[in-house]
Design a protein around this motif. Sequence first.
Motif, PDB file in Angstrom:
ATOM      1  N   LEU A 296       0.826  -1.206   0.000  1.00  0.00           N
ATOM      2  CA  LEU A 296       0.000   0.000   0.000  1.00  0.00           C
ATOM      3  C   LEU A 296       0.865   1.262   0.000  1.00  0.00           C
ATOM      4  O   LEU A 296       0.684   2.140  -0.837  1.00  0.00           O
ATOM      5  N   VAL A 297       1.803   1.357   0.933  1.00  0.00           N
ATOM      6  CA  VAL A 297       2.593   2.590   1.004  1.00  0.00           C
ATOM      7  C   VAL A 297       3.480   2.745  -0.231  1.00  0.00           C
ATOM      8  O   VAL A 297       3.705   3.864  -0.699  1.00  0.00           O
ATOM      9  N   GLU A 298       3.932   1.642  -0.779  1.00  0.00           N
ATOM     10  CA  GLU A 298       4.710   1.726  -2.018  1.00  0.00           C
ATOM     11  C   GLU A 298       3.820   2.180  -3.180  1.00  0.00           C
ATOM     12  O   GLU A 298       4.242   2.970  -4.017  1.00  0.00           O
ATOM     13  N   ARG A 299       2.574   1.722  -3.200  1.00  0.00           N
ATOM     14  CA  ARG A 299       1.643   2.098  -4.271  1.00  0.00           C
ATOM     15  C   ARG A 299       1.355   3.594  -4.259  1.00  0.00           C
ATOM     16  O   ARG A 299       1.126   4.185  -5.320  1.00  0.00           O
ATOM     17  N   ILE A 300       1.378   4.239  -3.095  1.00  0.00           N
ATOM     18  CA  ILE A 300       1.104   5.675  -3.062  1.00  0.00           C
ATOM     19  C   ILE A 300       2.383   6.505  -3.220  1.00  0.00           C
ATOM     20  O   ILE A 300       2.344   7.716  -3.093  1.00  0.00           O
ATOM     21  N   GLY A 301       3.503   5.838  -3.497  1.00  0.00           N
ATOM     22  CA  GLY A 301       4.731   6.567  -3.798  1.00  0.00           C
ATOM     23  C   GLY A 301       5.749   6.643  -2.687  1.00  0.00           C
ATOM     24  O   GLY A 301       6.792   7.287  -2.846  1.00  0.00           O
ATOM     25  N   MET A 302       5.489   6.003  -1.552  1.00  0.00           N
ATOM     26  CA  MET A 302       6.482   6.007  -0.481  1.00  0.00           C
ATOM     27  C   MET A 302       7.582   5.012  -0.840  1.00  0.00           C
ATOM     28  O   MET A 302       7.331   4.001  -1.487  1.00  0.00           O
ATOM     29  N   ARG A 303       8.797   5.323  -0.417  1.00  0.00           N
ATOM     30  CA  ARG A 303       9.897   4.405  -0.682  1.00  0.00           C
ATOM     31  C   ARG A 303      10.535   3.986   0.638  1.00  0.00           C
ATOM     32  O   ARG A 303      10.634   4.773   1.576  1.00  0.00           O
ATOM     33  N   ARG A 304      10.959   2.740   0.648  1.00  0.00           N
ATOM     34  CA  ARG A 304      11.584   2.191   1.858  1.00  0.00           C
ATOM     35  C   ARG A 304      13.003   2.710   1.949  1.00  0.00           C
ATOM     36  O   ARG A 304      13.774   2.645   0.987  1.00  0.00           O
ATOM     37  N   ILE A 305      13.345   3.224   3.146  1.00  0.00           N
ATOM     38  CA  ILE A 305      14.699   3.744   3.346  1.00  0.00           C
ATOM     39  C   ILE A 305      15.443   3.004   4.449  1.00  0.00           C
ATOM     40  O   ILE A 305      16.513   3.431   4.853  1.00  0.00           O
ATOM     41  N   GLY A 306      14.877   1.912   4.931  1.00  0.00           N
ATOM     42  CA  GLY A 306      15.557   1.132   5.958  1.00  0.00           C
ATOM     43  C   GLY A 306      14.584   0.574   6.958  1.00  0.00           C
ATOM     44  O   GLY A 306      13.426   0.303   6.641  1.00  0.00           O
ATOM     45  N   THR A 307      15.088   0.399   8.182  1.00  0.00           N
ATOM     46  CA  THR A 307      14.259  -0.065   9.289  1.00  0.00           C
ATOM     47  C   THR A 307      14.451   0.883  10.462  1.00  0.00           C
ATOM     48  O   THR A 307      15.383   1.691  10.487  1.00  0.00           O
ATOM     49  N   ARG A 308      13.565   0.769  11.423  1.00  0.00           N
ATOM     50  CA  ARG A 308      13.677   1.536  12.665  1.00  0.00           C
ATOM     51  C   ARG A 308      13.004   0.739  13.764  1.00  0.00           C
ATOM     52  O   ARG A 308      12.132  -0.091  13.497  1.00  0.00           O
ATOM     53  N   PRO A 309      13.380   0.996  15.006  1.00  0.00           N
ATOM     54  CA  PRO A 309      12.727   0.276  16.109  1.00  0.00           C
ATOM     55  C   PRO A 309      11.291   0.762  16.297  1.00  0.00           C
ATOM     56  O   PRO A 309      11.009   1.937  16.147  1.00  0.00           O
ATOM     57  N   ASN A 310      10.408  -0.161  16.619  1.00  0.00           N
ATOM     58  CA  ASN A 310       9.036   0.175  16.978  1.00  0.00           C
ATOM     59  C   ASN A 310       8.938  -0.017  18.488  1.00  0.00           C
ATOM     60  O   ASN A 310       9.049  -1.137  18.981  1.00  0.00           O
ATOM     61  N   GLU A 311       8.738   1.073  19.203  1.00  0.00           N
ATOM     62  CA  GLU A 311       8.734   1.023  20.668  1.00  0.00           C
ATOM     63  C   GLU A 311       7.588   0.188  21.221  1.00  0.00           C
ATOM     64  O   GLU A 311       7.727  -0.466  22.246  1.00  0.00           O
ATOM     65  N   ARG A 312       6.436   0.177  20.542  1.00  0.00           N
ATOM     66  CA  ARG A 312       5.295  -0.594  21.039  1.00  0.00           C
ATOM     67  C   ARG A 312       5.516  -2.089  20.910  1.00  0.00           C
ATOM     68  O   ARG A 312       5.213  -2.845  21.819  1.00  0.00           O
ATOM     69  N   SER A 313       6.040  -2.520  19.762  1.00  0.00           N
ATOM     70  CA  SER A 313       6.201  -3.959  19.546  1.00  0.00           C
ATOM     71  C   SER A 313       7.551  -4.473  20.033  1.00  0.00           C
ATOM     72  O   SER A 313       7.717  -5.669  20.239  1.00  0.00           O
ATOM     73  N   GLY A 314       8.526  -3.577  20.167  1.00  0.00           N
ATOM     74  CA  GLY A 314       9.868  -4.004  20.545  1.00  0.00           C
ATOM     75  C   GLY A 314      10.643  -4.626  19.389  1.00  0.00           C
ATOM     76  O   GLY A 314      11.732  -5.144  19.572  1.00  0.00           O
ATOM     77  N   ARG A 315      10.078  -4.577  18.189  1.00  0.00           N
ATOM     78  CA  ARG A 315      10.722  -5.135  16.996  1.00  0.00           C
ATOM     79  C   ARG A 315      11.002  -4.016  16.004  1.00  0.00           C
ATOM     80  O   ARG A 315      10.390  -2.953  16.068  1.00  0.00           O
ATOM     81  N   ASP A 316      11.894  -4.301  15.080  1.00  0.00           N
ATOM     82  CA  ASP A 316      12.139  -3.338  14.018  1.00  0.00           C
ATOM     83  C   ASP A 316      10.984  -3.362  13.028  1.00  0.00           C
ATOM     84  O   ASP A 316      10.346  -4.398  12.831  1.00  0.00           O
ATOM     85  N   GLU A 317      10.714  -2.209  12.421  1.00  0.00           N
ATOM     86  CA  GLU A 317       9.717  -2.111  11.374  1.00  0.00           C
ATOM     87  C   GLU A 317      10.343  -1.508  10.130  1.00  0.00           C
ATOM     88  O   GLU A 317      11.399  -0.861  10.217  1.00  0.00           O
TER      89      GLU A 317
END
Length: 174
Positions: free
Chosen positions: A141-162
Amino acid sequence: MPLPLPLATARLVLRPFAEGDGDALFRMESDPEVKRFTGGPATRERSDALLRRFIEAHAATGLGALAVARADTGALVGLGGLHSTDAPGEHELFLGFARDAWGHGYAAEAARALVDAAFAHLGAQRVIGGVDPENERSARLVERIGMRRIGTRPNERSGRDELFYVIEREGSGG
């Protein structure tokens, strides 16, 4: 400058949440499949508290979660919104949709409206977003609207990278 609400698209209306949205929000928030990547299903008490937070945050800041409703019926199909970040000129996009709204293109339509509004009305230079790495639908979805992936980052709620996505305003040099 706040968003000029409601935001309207061809099929949707994005508007502030209201007290009458409680039942529809609970149906969405209590669905385990809808909440699979975002903390699990909510109890009615937690859903009602979330609704109050949505209403209060919008009243205080003009930002936050908006109800996404079908323009033809008024039925709530999801939520979406923007949060400011600590970076100047940057806002974060977030979305969540009821399971029966999946596969109709509503999320992409709402996301595009929010990104456009961030650039046009909030002075954003870039809009960012995070996606759980297992949530392939949201990544597409986010790629379809023109967003591009630039890496990962920590998600504080899940404790995992997103997965970390960005879209920049045209002409911003990024």
